[in-house]
Enzyme design. Structure first.
Site, PDB file in Angstrom:
ATOM      1  CG  ASP A  81      -2.164   3.664  -2.696  1.00 22.88           C
ATOM      2  OD1 ASP A  81      -2.995   3.500  -3.623  1.00 22.88           O
ATOM      3  OD2 ASP A  81      -2.328   3.175  -1.570  1.00 22.88           O
TER       4      ASP A  81
ATOM      5  CG  ASP B  79      -3.240  -0.678  -2.115  1.00 27.27           C
ATOM      6  OD1 ASP B  79      -3.068   0.548  -2.248  1.00 27.27           O
ATOM      7  OD2 ASP B  79      -3.713  -1.180  -1.077  1.00 27.27           O
TER       8      ASP B  79
ATOM      9  CB  SER C 100      -0.936  -0.030   1.210  1.00 30.14           C
ATOM     10  OG  SER C 100      -1.881   1.003   1.143  1.00 30.14           O
TER      11      SER C 100
ATOM     12  CG  ASP D 100      -6.290   1.660  -1.536  1.00 36.38           C
ATOM     13  OD1 ASP D 100      -5.224   2.306  -1.617  1.00 36.38           O
ATOM     14  OD2 ASP D 100      -6.567   0.930  -0.564  1.00 36.38           O
ATOM     15  NE  ARG D 101      -3.792   6.631   0.876  1.00 35.24           N
ATOM     16  CZ  ARG D 101      -3.940   7.054   2.121  1.00 35.24           C
ATOM     17  NH1 ARG D 101      -3.507   8.254   2.455  1.00 35.24           N
ATOM     18  NH2 ARG D 101      -4.508   6.296   3.028  1.00 35.24           N
TER      19      ARG D 101
END
Length: 214
Positions: free
Chosen positions: A175, A177, A11, A179-180
């Protein structure tokens, strides 16, 4: 349905925190009290169980033998892109007509493929990658830690955008993974990294404008 899920991930934290996320049957990540119980079970099971054939612990072989993994399939990716397209009500032609080519970085993560396909789906010009960050790398070799919202993480992306256009530019980043999200724009020769609140206002304004047109 599933009773639990494990997501092996890197992450937006330092590389030493690479690991996995746990989800229960409700689809949400575990809570602290659940994490404590799981940690206790892990501590009680550090030795390999006698029933496990350690000679057959190869990942691919276990997957084939026990049928415990299902790969993220192409039809699932296509359905995901279809869902994005269904929610995107704006005609892409006037939207991208005068936009400069944007720079995208997954910051050593997994976002490149679907980002490229999504951008193409809406008629955008192919994005410009950041060479040192475009490939997956669990060492996060170009940044101290890969949170695109933190100062300095987008420096290489901004340099790539500067090379495309000295006066204006747009950087989009995920990011590792994916999800940001972070977005930066060059205005009057200076880079501005949007806060989450600013992006929220921009998105809300766009959605409200779409509502007025429909």
């Amino acid at each position: 349905g599933c009773v639990a899920g494990v997501m092996i991930t890197a992450s937006h934290n330092p590389k030493g925190d690479n690991g996995y996320k746990l989800y229960l049957g409700d689809g949400a990540q575990i809570l602290p009290n659940q994490a404590t119980q799981i940690e206790a079970e892990i501590a009680r099971n550090l030795d390999v169980w006698e029933c496990v054939d350690t000679a057959r612990l190869g990942f691919d072989e276990v997957c084939r033998r026990d049928n415990v993994f299902t790969a993220l399939s192409e039809p699932l990716k296509a359905r995901y892109l279809d869902a994005i397209a269904a929610a995107f009500h704006h005609n892409p032609e006037p939207l991208n007509k005068d936009l400069p080519q944007f720079v995208y970085t997954p910051v050593h993560g997994v976002g490149s493929e679907l980002m490229s396909r999504a951008a193409g789906r809406f008629g955008f010009r192919p994005y410009a990658p950041v060479p040192r960050q475009k490939d997956m790398d669990p060492e996060f070799s170009s940044v101290p830690f890969p949170n695109p919202e933190e100062k300095g993480v987008l420096d290489l992306a901004m340099e790539a955008a500067d090379a495309l256009d000295a006066d204006r530019g747009l950087v989009i980043a995920n990011d590792p993974d994916a999800d940001r999200l972070a977005v930066a724009e060059k205005v009057d020769g200076k880079w501005h990294l949007f806060t989450g609140n600013e992006l929220g206002i921009l998105l809300a304004g766009w959605l409200w404008g779409e509502r007025d047109q429909t």
